[in-house]
Design an enzyme around this catalytic site. Structure first.
Site, short mmCIF file in Angstrom:
data_model
loop_
_atom_site.label_atom_id
_atom_site.label_comp_id
_atom_site.label_asym_id
_atom_site.label_seq_id
_atom_site.Cartn_x
_atom_site.Cartn_y
_atom_site.Cartn_z
N HIS A 1 3.34 14.28 11.85
CA HIS A 1 2.45 13.97 12.97
C HIS A 1 1.68 15.21 13.41
CE1 HIS A 1 4.36 9.92 13.99
NE2 HIS A 1 3.11 9.74 13.65
N GLU B 1 -7.00 -6.48 -4.12
CA GLU B 1 -6.29 -5.23 -4.36
C GLU B 1 -5.09 -5.42 -5.29
OE1 GLU B 1 -4.88 -3.54 -0.67
OE2 GLU B 1 -4.34 -5.48 0.14
N ASP C 1 -4.73 0.23 -3.62
CA ASP C 1 -3.66 -0.58 -4.20
C ASP C 1 -4.05 -1.13 -5.57
OD1 ASP C 1 -1.36 -0.55 -2.56
OD2 ASP C 1 -2.49 -1.60 -1.01
N CYS D 1 -13.38 -0.99 0.34
CA CYS D 1 -12.88 -0.27 1.51
C CYS D 1 -11.78 0.72 1.13
CB CYS D 1 -12.38 -1.23 2.58
SG CYS D 1 -11.00 -2.24 2.02
C1 PEP Z 1 -6.50 -0.24 -0.38
O1 PEP Z 1 -5.42 -0.61 -0.85
O2 PEP Z 1 -7.43 0.22 -1.06
C2 PEP Z 1 -6.75 -0.34 1.07
C3 PEP Z 1 -7.94 -0.10 1.58
O3 PEP Z 1 -5.71 -0.66 1.88
P1 PEP Z 1 -4.53 0.36 2.28
O4 PEP Z 1 -4.96 1.74 1.83
O5 PEP Z 1 -4.38 0.26 3.76
O6 PEP Z 1 -3.38 -0.17 1.52
MG MG Z 2 -4.05 -1.85 0.31
#
Ligand code: PEP
Ligand code: MG
Length: 541
Positions: free
Chosen positions: A188, A430, A454, A501
């Protein structure tokens, strides 16, 4: 000169005088333990006082550094209510006749070691939080004041390790950089340093000590470097890099307010990822067109209990309001795997990344999903909202989520609760299965958002948390890109938008390729929005 390589925890450069952080005087030893009853009372009293101090710290932190930082101390309050911890301390007092101080010290050591032994780097980093709450309790039991954290002049602060509560109380105007012997990128303290923009290097080993007080030092947080008595050459390098960063910040300003459009007219949406209201504010400050991924699970992780619909709604409302009319895409809970909420007892899993996580957890515990959907639809009355489900691997999972969404809407409508007429419901792509099934899924989903973090992990069978995998975890791997291309083609054929994303969205070397593949939006951390807009606007695809 001494040059030390540590672990980069927060980018930025600094040069100045070194000061070693001393944590109060030596512990007062030798107090005789009283009767178990009196020691239990002392412990209870220290607990209540610690909770009051933490509430105050939360309030101060919220005002100074925002919600994400304040959550650190909510987690500390939650740890102080943890039944396993409380029972262990009470048992040590009752059964071993230990004094309250000794019991707290011993139990905290055991808990801290247990966290350190865990596989997930996130959970390992929680050991510093246990030490922080233990120090707070010990100070209260010994009647000691909180350590003085005022800094005499601007310094590069060295420490064995810094607790989050110490980091937040340091005078930021005099804190040039933080360097620690121990710690981790996930602690943290490192998260706070990044949020507050203070350069930070951790894991430097045993060289740091008070004997170095007053000596000149320099830090490059992005490279994880620390220099003692830096040469002229190093100083010049640090200064130049600092100036470059500042000049770069100014240069990026010219892209503010411009559309993200390539030289030959291809336009995309440039969005930001967020996990808190503070991130939403940062998204607006950095001129993002909206939030492409709001990770809702942090609210669940930072809570001592299962959050109520009202609690969820108040955060979603604040996020929508903070975005001032720009769209927000909320992802339904992605708990499980490395994100374990203390109030949600989960069975031990052999392979948590392949376990009951994200949408699977929501379909197994429907109340979790139903409460969240109601709160999300209520927020849709206040501004443009979309909802997406993570970790979809089969068509039926999406159909089930849609059924629950429909039921939530009907329930709210019957109660006369206002909500938007149309709230797009999409999915994260993902898993390789979702990419391979993207033609079918596109018939049921309003949009795709590709989670390359992922998707890379599951396509390449490479744990995203395992730093030792290095080149084996590669989002640019041809297999990952083939699934990406397939997903985008199927989205285009079905006429639905598809964006990215995951971290690949911010890989500037890939922007051209992603645009050529027909991406409709990219969602990145707020600080990446302007650099990415510059990249898009200077490309021809
Ligand atoms: C991803 O898996 O690319 C994603 C955006 O989600 P997270 O990183 O929160 O698993
Ligand atoms: Mg993810």
């Amino acid at each position: 000169m001494l040059a030390l390589q540590g672990t980069a925890a927060s980018a930025g450069t600094a040069a100045g005088v070194f000061l070693y952080f001393r944590r109060g005087g030596p512990a007062r030893q030798g107090r005789q333990a009283g009767t178990p009853e009196s020691e239990l009372l002392r412990f209870q009293s220290a607990l209540s006082q610690a909770d009051l101090q933490l509430q105050e710290l939360c309030r101060e932190t919220l005002a100074q550094a925002g919600e994400e930082c304040a959550q650190v101390f909510e987690i500390h309050r939650m740890m102080l209510q943890d039944e396993d911890f409380l029972d262990a301390v009470k048992d040590a007092i009752r059964q071993k006749g230990a004094g309250a101080e000794q019991a707290v010290e011993e139990v905290s050591r055991t808990f801290s070691e247990a966290f350190l032994a865990m596989q997930s780097p996130y959970m390992q980093a929680r050991s510093a939080d246990v030490q922080d709450i233990s120090l707070r309790l010990l100070r209260l039991l010994r009647g000691e004041e909180e350590p003085q954290l005022s800094l005499p002049f601007p310094v590069i602060l060295g420490a064995q390790d810094l607790c989050p509560s110490e980091t937040i109380r340091l005078d930021k105007t005099k804190l040039l950089a933080i360097v620690t012997a121990e710690g981790s990128q996930n602690s943290h303290t490192a998260i706070l340093a990044r949020t507050m923009g203070i350069p930070c290097v951790v894991c430097l080993g045993g060289v740091l000590s008070e004997e170095l007080d007053g000596r000149q030092a320099a830090v490059d947080g992005g490279e994880g470097m620390f220099w003692l008595e830096p040469t002229e050459e190093v100083r010049a390098h640090i200064q130049e890099k600092g100036m470059d960063l500042e000049a770069r910040r100014r240069e990026l300003e010219r892209w503010r307010g411009k559309p993200a459009q390539t030289k030959n007219g291809k336009k995309i949406s440039l969005l930001a990822n967020a996990g808190s209201i503070e991130d939403c504010r940062a998204a607006v400050e950095n001129d993002a067109e909206g939030i492409g991924l709001f990770r809702t699970e942090f609210q669940y992780l930072g809570s001592a209990h299962r959050p109520s619909e009202e609690e969820l709604f108040s955060v979603y409302r604040a996020a929508v309001e903070a975005m001032q009319g720009r769209p927000v895409t909320f992802r339904t809970i992605d708990l499980g795997a490395d994100k374990q909420a203390p109030w949600l007892p989960m069975e031990q899993e052999e392979n948590p990344a392949l376990g009951l996580r994200a949408v699977r957890l929501c379909l197994a515990d429907r109340e979790l999903l139903r409460t969240q959907l109601r709160a999300l639809y209520r927020a849709s009355a206040l501004g443009p909202v979309s909802i997406m489900a993570p970790m979809i691997a089969s068509l039926w999972e999406l159909q089930e989520v849609k059924r629950e969404a429909q039921a939530a809407r009907e329930g709210l409508r019957a109660q006369g609760v206002p909500m938007a007429e149309h709230v797009p419901l999409g999915i994260m792509v993902e898993t390789p299965a979702a990419a391979l099934l993207s033609a079918e899924l596109a018939g049921e989903a309003d949009f795709f958002s590709i989670g390359t973090n992922d998707l890379t992990q599951y396509t390449l069978a490479a744990d995203r948390q395992n730093g030792r995998l290095g080149p084996f975890y590669d989002a640019r791997h041809p297999a990952v890109l083939a699934l990406l291309r397939m997903t985008l083609e199927n989205a285009r054929a079905a006429g639905i938008p598809a964006g990215i994303c995951g971290d690949l969205a911010g890989d500037l070397a890939m922007t051209g390729a992603l645009l050529s593949m027909g991406i409709s939006s990219l969602s990145v951390p707020p600080g990446m929005v302007l650099p990415l807009r510059e990249r898009v606007c200077t490309l021809t695809v």
